[in-house]
Motif scaffolding. Structure first.
Motif, PDB file in Angstrom:
ATOM      1  N   HIS A 278      19.266  28.568  61.407  1.00  8.72           N
ATOM      2  CA  HIS A 278      20.644  29.075  61.322  1.00  8.72           C
ATOM      3  C   HIS A 278      21.586  27.954  60.888  1.00  8.72           C
ATOM      4  O   HIS A 278      22.429  28.138  60.002  1.00  8.72           O
ATOM      5  CB  HIS A 278      21.050  29.630  62.691  1.00  8.72           C
ATOM      6  N   SER A 281      20.939  26.923  57.214  1.00  7.33           N
ATOM      7  CA  SER A 281      21.512  27.885  56.269  1.00  7.33           C
ATOM      8  C   SER A 281      23.014  27.679  56.136  1.00  7.33           C
ATOM      9  O   SER A 281      23.580  27.726  55.036  1.00  7.33           O
ATOM     10  CB  SER A 281      21.197  29.307  56.738  1.00  7.33           C
ATOM     11  N   TRP A 282      23.677  27.460  57.265  1.00  5.77           N
ATOM     12  CA  TRP A 282      25.135  27.237  57.253  1.00  5.77           C
ATOM     13  C   TRP A 282      25.467  25.975  56.459  1.00  5.77           C
ATOM     14  O   TRP A 282      26.423  25.954  55.676  1.00  5.77           O
ATOM     15  CB  TRP A 282      25.633  27.125  58.686  1.00  5.77           C
ATOM     16  N   ASP A 285      25.044  26.601  52.685  1.00  5.97           N
ATOM     17  CA  ASP A 285      26.155  27.366  52.106  1.00  5.97           C
ATOM     18  C   ASP A 285      27.350  26.472  51.807  1.00  5.97           C
ATOM     19  O   ASP A 285      28.180  26.816  50.959  1.00  5.97           O
ATOM     20  CB  ASP A 285      26.583  28.489  53.059  1.00  5.97           C
ATOM     21  N   ARG A 286      27.439  25.358  52.502  1.00 10.27           N
ATOM     22  CA  ARG A 286      28.544  24.415  52.277  1.00 10.27           C
ATOM     23  C   ARG A 286      28.118  23.225  51.428  1.00 10.27           C
ATOM     24  O   ARG A 286      28.793  22.203  51.373  1.00 10.27           O
ATOM     25  CB  ARG A 286      29.102  23.955  53.637  1.00 10.27           C
ATOM     26  N   ARG A 351      25.266  27.732  67.596  1.00 10.01           N
ATOM     27  CA  ARG A 351      25.421  28.897  66.724  1.00 10.01           C
ATOM     28  C   ARG A 351      26.861  29.021  66.257  1.00 10.01           C
ATOM     29  O   ARG A 351      27.806  28.822  67.026  1.00 10.01           O
ATOM     30  CB  ARG A 351      25.017  30.179  67.476  1.00 10.01           C
ATOM     31  N   ARG A 352      27.045  29.402  64.988  1.00 12.60           N
ATOM     32  CA  ARG A 352      28.390  29.437  64.408  1.00 12.60           C
ATOM     33  C   ARG A 352      29.274  30.504  65.046  1.00 12.60           C
ATOM     34  O   ARG A 352      30.493  30.378  65.066  1.00 12.60           O
ATOM     35  CB  ARG A 352      28.319  29.675  62.888  1.00 12.60           C
TER      36      ARG A 352
END
Length: 438
Positions: A278, A281-282, A285-286, A351-352
């Protein structure tokens, strides 16, 4: 706007043109439209086709027909309807109820008509109130008017046995609110279930609200429950679509209770891998290249077996993980530094969807306390070299940048440390799971 497929009929194109004039403001509220004959001449068609186009807009609620004067753009001044305002505290003896106060503050003239009846409930009301066959309800039926126009209806249903002989049975405004009266009767409501549906009105609803053709309504049904789960009130609000804007204010909830932290067990391997993925992946994306490789499951297994991997749960749901050990990485820390008593932080993930609540800070404090309890001098970590935001994050939490190490094949190497007894005290308190003393 181009429309694919079959060409639109002429009456539809007439409606399209007038609709654009209304939505873009060329025809403002109350403006008179060209006559049927004028539209027919403009479009070189028959009056019947012009009427068809106008009826489309009447059915959409954009215009009204006021014969023999003609067609006019419907004037709209929506009332803001806030379902979440119901449980907000109010004075016990206000001069006006919440609706009247709101309208007065907006400079509008408001009034309401209230009647109270004892009725056999509809099947839906009986089901929501969990009543048996033959049980009756008291219903407070209210029509609210704004500037002389009926704006909405509000019908509140209560089990008759609960409210018989109370103020709820009087057809007068209850300034402090029916919910307060219910609480005084021993039926304090602590939660509500809201249901919203949008449909065309029934004939009775159209009559009570004086609705013209083509006006849909939103129906907000609210069922109120006591602490023991007993439903004691069902309210049906009927809101004409041309007179209301439904506004919900949502506040991101804090943790359901104090988050718990526990040592990971063998079965938690996939949970740790999922949390790690998780975060990866975050970061991707950045456009941050940290952790863009498969998780090292064997290493995670070893950490779990050694009691070094920990999981934070909120109401039983894993939301974070951290690994702490006392082994200095020889690629980064010197022999002299490795000899100093320290705990090292690895693989910390939050977790975001619980971000912004300082859970990461709480985890670092937990690790600091753990280090201090073990007689360590330092809490240390190595951060990814290309993640400047992460470097700032640790600096803001009391860590000192020791140095940056260039080690072959390693993308990490920005070394930070802070004193083991340094605790910021920010973020949620982490509660050690009962029975876990590792």
């Amino acid at each position: 706007m181009a429309v694919s497929g079959r060409a639109r009929a002429l009456y539809q194109r007439i409606a399209d043109k007038i609709r654009v004039d209304i939505t873009e403001g060329t025809l403002g509220p109350g403006a008179r439209l060209p006559t049927e004959a004028e539209i027919a001449t403009e479009w070189s068609t028959t009056r019947t086709t012009a009427v068809q186009g106008l009826k489309v807009l009447v059915n959409e609620g954009l215009i009204i027909s006021d014969r023999p004067r003609g067609y006019f753009v419907r004037s709209r001044r929506p009332m803001v309807y806030r379902p979440q305002g119901e449980f907000r505290k109010r004075p016990l003896s206000p001069e006006m109820d919440n609706f009247l106060t709101q309208m007065a503050e907006e400079g509008r003239e408001a009034s309401q008509h209230i009647e109270v009846n004892v009725i056999v409930p509809s099947r839906d009301v009986r089901k929501r109130l969990q009543l048996g066959e033959g049980e009756l309800v008291a219903v407070r039926r209210r029509v609210r008017f704004v500037d002389g126009v009926p704006y909405n209806t509000n019908d509140s249903h209560f089990p008759l046995a609960a409210v018989q002989g109370s103020e709820i049975m009087n057809p007068d405004d209850i300034a402090r609110g029916a919910n307060v009266v219910m609480a005084e009767l021993g039926y304090a409501q602590v939660r509500a279930l809201d249901e919203i549906q949008v449909r065309m009105p029934t004939p009775e609803e159209a009559d009570r609200l004086e609705l013209g053709p083509g006006t849909p309504v939103a129906v907000h049904i609210c069922t109120g429950y006591t602490a023991d789960g007993k439903p004691v009130r069902v309210v049906a609000n009927v809101l004409p679509g041309d007179r209301h804007v439904i506004t919900y204010e949502r506040i991101k909830p804090q943790f359901g209770s104090a988050p718990t932290i526990r040592a990971a067990v063998e079965d938690d391997l996939q949970t740790v891998v999922d949390l790690w993925g998780h975060a990866a992946s975050w970061l991707r994306d950045r456009r941050i290249d940290q952790w863009q490789y498969p998780p090292r499951k064997e290493r995670i297994k070893q950490n779990i077996a050694a009691g070094e991997c920990w999981i934070v749960e909120d109401d039983g749901v894993p939301v974070a993980t951290i690994t702490v050990d006392d082994q200095a990485d020889p690629d980064f820390w010197s022999a002299e530094e490795a000899a100093e008593p320290a705990l090292y932080v690895h693989r910390m993930v939050v977790r975001r969807d619980v971000g912004g609540q300082e859970l990461g800070s709480a985890l670092l404090d937990w690790a600091s306390n753990r280090a201090a309890d073990q007689g360590k001098q330092w809490l240390r970590l190595d951060a990814w070299k290309d993640n400047d935001g992460l470097h700032m994050y640790y600096s803001e939490r009391g860590f000192t940048h020791v140095r940056t190490v260039e080690a072959e094949g390693r993308r990490s190497g920005v070394l930070f440390q802070r004193a083991a007894d340094h605790v910021r005290g920010i973020g949620p308190e982490l509660v050690m799971e009962q029975g876990d003393s590792r």
